[in-house]
Design an enzyme around this catalytic site. Sequence first.
Site, PDB file in Angstrom:
ATOM      1  N   ASP A   1      -0.557   4.428   0.632  1.00  0.00           N
ATOM      2  CA  ASP A   1      -1.086   5.476   1.500  1.00  0.00           C
ATOM      3  C   ASP A   1      -0.399   5.410   2.852  1.00  0.00           C
ATOM      4  OD1 ASP A   1      -2.463   3.021   2.068  1.00  0.00           O
ATOM      5  OD2 ASP A   1      -3.963   4.143   3.199  1.00  0.00           O
TER       6      ASP A   1
ATOM      7  N   HIS B   1     -30.650  15.667  39.077  1.00  0.00           N
ATOM      8  CA  HIS B   1     -30.031  16.108  40.327  1.00  0.00           C
ATOM      9  C   HIS B   1     -29.857  14.888  41.221  1.00  0.00           C
ATOM     10  CE1 HIS B   1     -29.444  18.077  44.168  1.00  0.00           C
ATOM     11  NE2 HIS B   1     -29.409  19.278  43.573  1.00  0.00           N
TER      12      HIS B   1
ATOM     13  N   ARG C   1      -9.962  -8.895  19.550  1.00  0.00           N
ATOM     14  CA  ARG C   1      -9.025  -9.522  18.622  1.00  0.00           C
ATOM     15  C   ARG C   1      -9.393 -10.999  18.548  1.00  0.00           C
ATOM     16  NH1 ARG C   1      -6.141  -5.622  15.671  1.00  0.00           N
ATOM     17  NH2 ARG C   1      -5.876  -3.844  17.068  1.00  0.00           N
TER      18      ARG C   1
ATOM     19  N   GLU D   1      -5.201   1.330   2.653  1.00  0.00           N
ATOM     20  CA  GLU D   1      -4.958   0.387   3.740  1.00  0.00           C
ATOM     21  C   GLU D   1      -5.056   1.059   5.102  1.00  0.00           C
ATOM     22  OE1 GLU D   1      -2.925  -2.109   6.694  1.00  0.00           O
ATOM     23  OE2 GLU D   1      -2.398  -0.072   6.078  1.00  0.00           O
TER      24      GLU D   1
ATOM     25  N   HIS E   1       0.836  -1.199   0.000  1.00  0.00           N
ATOM     26  CA  HIS E   1       0.000   0.000   0.000  1.00  0.00           C
ATOM     27  C   HIS E   1       0.875   1.255   0.000  1.00  0.00           C
ATOM     28  CE1 HIS E   1       0.340   1.154   4.345  1.00  0.00           C
ATOM     29  NE2 HIS E   1       0.484  -0.140   4.540  1.00  0.00           N
TER      30      HIS E   1
END
Length: 458
Positions: A89, A214, A329, A154, A87
């Site tokens: 970018d 409150h 993950r 990417e 990539h």
Amino acid sequence: MDPRIEEYLSENREHHLDELKQLLAIPSVSALPEHKQDIQRAAQWLAESLKRAGMEQVKVMPTKGNPVVYGEWLKAEGKPTVLIYGHYDVQPVDPLELWETPPFEPDIRDGQIFARGASDDKGQTFMHIKALETILRTTGSLRLNFKFCLEGEEEIGSPNLEEFVAEHKDLLAADVLVISDTSMLGRGKPAICYGLRGLCGLQIDVTGAKADLHSGLFGGAVQNPIHALVELLASMRNKDGQITINGFYDRVLPLTEEEKEAFRALNTDEEQTRKDLQVPDLFGEKGYTMVERTWARPTLEINGIYGGFQGEGIKTVIPSQAHAKITCRLVPDQDPEEILALIEEHVRTHTPPGVTVEVKRFDKGRPFITPIDHPAIQAAARAYEKVFGVTPAFTRMGGSIPIVETFDRLLHLPIVLMGFSYPDDNFHAPNEHFHLECFDNGLRTLCYYWYELEQAIG
């Protein structure tokens, strides 16, 4: 390998570095709309570089976002085809004041080249072009066929590349995919990454009363959304670091004994890691080492939590809302959509009384793994060993590169992740750099690899 290749690399080193500086000077930041023209410039620069290297059918191909640069060399009749992905970018450069030299004015000092994109991923992508150019200039031919797929999104999650790959499966068809967008373990410690964790993200929004209340008038009478959120989040993990979402671990593939032994052979110093991080203790899923936890076990992490009064001092309110951002993950064979559904079900069944909860889904990416005994992986190991003089480690990576799994799913080909940067090269951070020894050794390793790969699968 032809000895002329080593000689050519040595004689043209400064020229190659000058070219790399040209590429690094283009501020192709995909996350910022003001750099749209710079993205186009970088794509055109790479297209011209591919042509100079001897690639054919080079074109800048449009997508719904930033273009893909394609090129090919298909003259090795009857030989396998390699697809090279990279990539062009880069990440934004903020905070700019922390850079010692301007991020888009490449500077070589102390044996390193400093610039945004130097290691992630312009430097490593550029090496692939120069390696094939070197072989063609010195020998006149290549022993394998090659295709390039270089994208410009990417760093923003490759939102349009999956559609591009699906629409151009015939064009991109190959026998093996090679990517250099990972790192080695350290100086003189090459590594071949054969597995990546997947990713899924979500936001939990908890709402109580129609407005902040409150705390003196309503405290003890209504549910506090922050208390409810804390209770809900606490129900997702126990004190042993195990995730308590029903079904979360059902599809997790256990580590093989060979993998466990390979991980142990790395001799990771957990105590040194603890000291480096300046924490009193490391923490994670009970029964696993730090390497196993970060490479081969799934996680659920709270990335952000907010609600109520955030200013200095005290404001006696019961907030109307509370929010949390979560990412997981994932490891083989977990499915991001299934995990998100399991978390949503957990939220529904564990929502405390007195509040309503909404879940918003965000990024998703599947985990990926390639068998380490695949001939393409073993050929990479031999190439590393010839240049570095040591057998590379076979590693997984705790992070995620979602497009890797996309290539695997759509093109059905083995993927070799050959990285050459160091873990402390500051990718995504100020003063990103790439060690010139990595540049030199990486070029040589790639040249060796194509010869080793041809012997292995040709």
